[in-house]
Motif scaffolding. Structure first.
Motif, PDB file in Angstrom:
ATOM      1  N   ALA A 273       0.827  -1.209   0.000  1.00 55.82           N
ATOM      2  CA  ALA A 273       0.000   0.000   0.000  1.00 55.82           C
ATOM      3  C   ALA A 273       0.858   1.254   0.000  1.00 55.82           C
ATOM      4  N   ILE A 274       1.919   1.254   0.795  1.00 52.72           N
ATOM      5  CA  ILE A 274       2.822   2.405   0.855  1.00 52.72           C
ATOM      6  C   ILE A 274       3.456   2.676  -0.500  1.00 52.72           C
ATOM      7  N   ASN A 275       3.748   1.600  -1.245  1.00 49.71           N
ATOM      8  CA  ASN A 275       4.402   1.741  -2.555  1.00 49.71           C
ATOM      9  C   ASN A 275       3.418   1.883  -3.709  1.00 49.71           C
ATOM     10  N   GLY A 276       2.130   1.904  -3.397  1.00 52.67           N
ATOM     11  CA  GLY A 276       1.128   2.147  -4.424  1.00 52.67           C
ATOM     12  C   GLY A 276       0.954   1.022  -5.421  1.00 52.67           C
ATOM     13  N   VAL A 277       1.182  -0.224  -4.988  1.00 49.38           N
ATOM     14  CA  VAL A 277       0.997  -1.376  -5.868  1.00 49.38           C
ATOM     15  C   VAL A 277       0.073  -2.378  -5.194  1.00 49.38           C
ATOM     16  N   HIS A 278      -0.474  -3.275  -6.000  1.00 49.89           N
ATOM     17  CA  HIS A 278      -1.323  -4.335  -5.456  1.00 49.89           C
ATOM     18  C   HIS A 278      -0.602  -5.668  -5.559  1.00 49.89           C
ATOM     19  N   VAL A 279      -0.553  -6.392  -4.464  1.00 51.01           N
ATOM     20  CA  VAL A 279      -0.079  -7.778  -4.475  1.00 51.01           C
ATOM     21  C   VAL A 279      -1.075  -8.610  -3.680  1.00 51.01           C
ATOM     22  N   ALA A 280      -1.288  -9.834  -4.140  1.00 53.15           N
ATOM     23  CA  ALA A 280      -2.082 -10.778  -3.361  1.00 53.15           C
ATOM     24  C   ALA A 280      -1.163 -11.421  -2.329  1.00 53.15           C
ATOM     25  N   THR A 281      -1.709 -11.855  -1.213  1.00 50.49           N
ATOM     26  CA  THR A 281      -0.903 -12.500  -0.182  1.00 50.49           C
ATOM     27  C   THR A 281      -1.489 -13.859   0.169  1.00 50.49           C
ATOM     28  N   VAL A 282      -0.594 -14.790   0.502  1.00 54.62           N
ATOM     29  CA  VAL A 282      -0.985 -16.136   0.917  1.00 54.62           C
ATOM     30  C   VAL A 282      -0.231 -16.466   2.192  1.00 54.62           C
ATOM     31  N   LEU A 283      -0.950 -16.916   3.205  1.00 58.46           N
ATOM     32  CA  LEU A 283      -0.335 -17.356   4.451  1.00 58.46           C
ATOM     33  C   LEU A 283      -0.233 -18.872   4.430  1.00 58.46           C
ATOM     34  N   GLY A 284       0.996 -19.402   4.470  1.00 57.01           N
ATOM     35  CA  GLY A 284       1.172 -20.842   4.478  1.00 57.01           C
ATOM     36  C   GLY A 284       2.439 -21.275   3.778  1.00 57.01           C
ATOM     37  N   ASP A 285       2.779 -22.557   3.963  1.00 52.25           N
ATOM     38  CA  ASP A 285       3.954 -23.162   3.345  1.00 52.25           C
ATOM     39  C   ASP A 285       3.536 -23.813   2.041  1.00 52.25           C
ATOM     40  N   LEU A 286       3.948 -23.231   0.925  1.00 52.56           N
ATOM     41  CA  LEU A 286       3.566 -23.747  -0.385  1.00 52.56           C
ATOM     42  C   LEU A 286       4.491 -24.842  -0.897  1.00 52.56           C
ATOM     43  N   THR A 287       5.589 -25.091  -0.187  1.00 53.96           N
ATOM     44  CA  THR A 287       6.607 -25.994  -0.731  1.00 53.96           C
ATOM     45  C   THR A 287       6.148 -27.452  -0.815  1.00 53.96           C
ATOM     46  N   ALA A 288       5.121 -27.829  -0.053  1.00 50.01           N
ATOM     47  CA  ALA A 288       4.646 -29.210  -0.085  1.00 50.01           C
ATOM     48  C   ALA A 288       3.576 -29.432  -1.144  1.00 50.01           C
ATOM     49  N   GLY A 289       3.158 -28.370  -1.787  1.00 47.33           N
ATOM     50  CA  GLY A 289       2.042 -28.467  -2.711  1.00 47.33           C
ATOM     51  C   GLY A 289       2.450 -28.516  -4.171  1.00 47.33           C
ATOM     52  N   ALA A 290       1.440 -28.412  -5.010  1.00 48.42           N
ATOM     53  CA  ALA A 290       1.642 -28.422  -6.459  1.00 48.42           C
ATOM     54  C   ALA A 290       2.208 -27.084  -6.913  1.00 48.42           C
ATOM     55  N   PRO A 291       2.799 -27.058  -8.098  1.00 47.02           N
ATOM     56  CA  PRO A 291       3.303 -25.782  -8.627  1.00 47.02           C
ATOM     57  C   PRO A 291       2.184 -24.760  -8.733  1.00 47.02           C
ATOM     58  N   PRO A 292       2.466 -23.506  -8.454  1.00 48.11           N
ATOM     59  CA  PRO A 292       1.428 -22.474  -8.534  1.00 48.11           C
ATOM     60  C   PRO A 292       1.098 -22.138  -9.984  1.00 48.11           C
ATOM     61  N   ASP A 293      -0.033 -21.504 -10.172  1.00 48.22           N
ATOM     62  CA  ASP A 293      -0.462 -21.097 -11.508  1.00 48.22           C
ATOM     63  C   ASP A 293       0.123 -19.730 -11.829  1.00 48.22           C
ATOM     64  N   VAL A 294       1.445 -19.723 -12.029  1.00 46.19           N
ATOM     65  CA  VAL A 294       2.164 -18.488 -12.355  1.00 46.19           C
ATOM     66  C   VAL A 294       3.188 -18.792 -13.441  1.00 46.19           C
ATOM     67  N   GLU A 295       3.794 -17.739 -13.967  1.00 46.81           N
ATOM     68  CA  GLU A 295       4.815 -17.902 -14.999  1.00 46.81           C
ATOM     69  C   GLU A 295       6.231 -17.844 -14.438  1.00 46.81           C
ATOM     70  N   THR A 296       6.396 -17.185 -13.297  1.00 49.01           N
ATOM     71  CA  THR A 296       7.721 -17.031 -12.688  1.00 49.01           C
ATOM     72  C   THR A 296       7.614 -17.139 -11.177  1.00 49.01           C
ATOM     73  N   VAL A 297       8.578 -17.831 -10.566  1.00 52.14           N
ATOM     74  CA  VAL A 297       8.695 -17.871  -9.110  1.00 52.14           C
ATOM     75  C   VAL A 297       9.976 -17.154  -8.721  1.00 52.14           C
ATOM     76  N   LEU A 298       9.879 -16.244  -7.761  1.00 49.20           N
ATOM     77  CA  LEU A 298      11.022 -15.504  -7.231  1.00 49.20           C
ATOM     78  C   LEU A 298      11.284 -15.990  -5.809  1.00 49.20           C
ATOM     79  N   VAL A 299      12.542 -16.322  -5.516  1.00 50.93           N
ATOM     80  CA  VAL A 299      12.896 -16.899  -4.221  1.00 50.93           C
ATOM     81  C   VAL A 299      14.091 -16.153  -3.647  1.00 50.93           C
ATOM     82  N   GLY A 300      13.879 -15.474  -2.530  1.00 48.45           N
ATOM     83  CA  GLY A 300      14.983 -14.790  -1.872  1.00 48.45           C
ATOM     84  C   GLY A 300      15.291 -15.387  -0.516  1.00 48.45           C
ATOM     85  N   ASP A 301      16.520 -15.846  -0.323  1.00 48.50           N
ATOM     86  CA  ASP A 301      17.034 -16.204   1.011  1.00 48.50           C
ATOM     87  C   ASP A 301      16.310 -17.374   1.672  1.00 48.50           C
TER      88      ASP A 301
END
Length: 204
Positions: free
Chosen positions: A101-129
């Protein structure tokens, strides 16, 4: 041409006046707010995304282990079509929403560990640290393998930590900068950005 450094990122971040500290005082399960710090890999990945907007522009993305949302917000500012930020910490998700909100952009958020699940419906995954602990690194690597199998591109930011799957990586860029635990950002190291690949490579 000077080498860009990761502190040049100009994103706004929620500070002490955000009021989040009041929630922490009321919650005994608040824990250690690792998400409140800038981590070297996330700084590098955010810088890379902002400098190379063509890799995210118009694409759908997942920021895995988003922390305070730095990488996902950078992708949104660089023109990503959709951005989802996922983290296992309730307060990290709240901070991501505040920072977006401070940066004036919209992002969806998900609470949880996605690593045990199926690949997400996206084109790119970004992973930091996310390669600072052995078991976590194994789970993340297995998840990213499933993502590659689904045709998803994967970019990783990390300061060459011990459990990074180096033989599966193609180095894209390195930035000098601080990392979490460097004592107030006075120490500097090489924070790198990689493409995660299906085939092993020789890093010797």
């Amino acid at each position: 041409m000077p080498v860009p450094t990761v502190p040049e990122i100009s994103l706004h971040k929620a500070g002490p006046k955000s009021g989040l500290w009041r929630l922490a005082e009321m919650d005994r399960k608040f824990g250690t707010p690792y998400w409140a710090h800038h981590w070297g890999g996330g700084l590098a990945l955010a810088r890379y995304v902002l400098d190379h907007s063509e890799i995210v522009s118009g694409r759908s993305l997942l920021d895995l282990g988003a922390g305070s949302g730095l990488v996902g917000i950078a992708a949104a500012k660089a023109g990503a079509r959709t951005v989802t930020c996922a983290d296992t910490d309730t307060y990290a998700v709240a901070m991501t929403q505040l920072n977006a909100a401070i940066n004036g952009v919209h992002v969806a958020t998900v609470l949880g560990d996605l690593t045990a699940g199926a690949p997400p419906d996206v084109e790119t995954v970004l992973v930091g640290d996310l390669f600072y602990e052995r078991d976590l690194a194994r789970r993340v690597t297995a998840f990213l393998d499933r993502c590659l199998g689904a045709g998803i591109d994967v970019l990783i930011g990390d300061p060459w930590r011990a459990f990074l799957p180096q033989t599966r990586l193609r180095l894209l860029a390195e930035y000098p900068g601080p990392d979490f635990g460097d004592g107030g950002g006075t120490a500097h190291r090489s924070n790198a950005v990689f493409a995660f690949t299906a085939e092993a490579r020789d890093f010797t």
